[in-house]
Scaffold this motif. Structure first.
Motif, short mmCIF file in Angstrom:
data_model
loop_
_atom_site.label_atom_id
_atom_site.label_comp_id
_atom_site.label_asym_id
_atom_site.label_seq_id
_atom_site.Cartn_x
_atom_site.Cartn_y
_atom_site.Cartn_z
N UNK A 80 35.85 39.12 49.65
CA UNK A 80 35.01 39.76 48.64
C UNK A 80 35.36 39.32 47.21
N UNK A 81 36.60 38.90 46.97
CA UNK A 81 37.03 38.48 45.64
C UNK A 81 37.81 37.19 45.74
N UNK A 82 37.66 36.35 44.72
CA UNK A 82 38.39 35.09 44.69
C UNK A 82 39.86 35.33 44.39
N UNK A 83 40.13 36.06 43.31
CA UNK A 83 41.51 36.36 42.91
C UNK A 83 41.76 37.85 43.11
N UNK A 84 41.09 38.65 42.34
CA UNK A 84 41.14 40.10 42.48
C UNK A 84 39.92 40.67 41.76
N UNK B 248 37.56 37.50 34.36
CA UNK B 248 38.36 36.77 33.37
C UNK B 248 38.41 35.29 33.75
N UNK B 249 38.61 35.02 35.02
CA UNK B 249 38.64 33.65 35.52
C UNK B 249 37.30 32.96 35.28
N UNK B 250 36.21 33.66 35.54
CA UNK B 250 34.87 33.09 35.35
C UNK B 250 34.61 32.76 33.88
N UNK B 251 35.01 33.63 32.97
CA UNK B 251 34.82 33.37 31.54
C UNK B 251 35.68 32.17 31.12
#
Length: 64
Positions: free
Chosen positions: A4-8, A14-17
């Motif tokens: 469901x989530x890549x990191x958390x 935050x990662x996407x931005x």
């Protein structure tokens, strides 16, 4: 089934931005290099434009 989530749940946005801003910076730098500008000139241009955006484009002329 995919995760469901890549990191958390909290860090995925935050990662996407970060990825988006990095991609935009790389594209701007590449396009400016094609126009013959150095990386330093590109950074100065971005700083100037960011100042206009954040500062509202108003100059302090010392008149009150």
């Amino acid at each position: 089934m995919s995760a469901p989530f890549l990191i958390s749940k909290a860090l995925d946005p935050v990662f996407a931005v970060f990825i988006g801003v990095s991609a935009a910076a790389m594209r701007i730098n590449r396009e400016e290099k094609e126009r013959g500008k150095s990386t330093e000139q590109t950074i100065e241009s971005v700083r100037r434009r960011w100042g206009l955006l954040v500062g509202g484009g108003k100059k302090d002329d010392g008149v009150s």
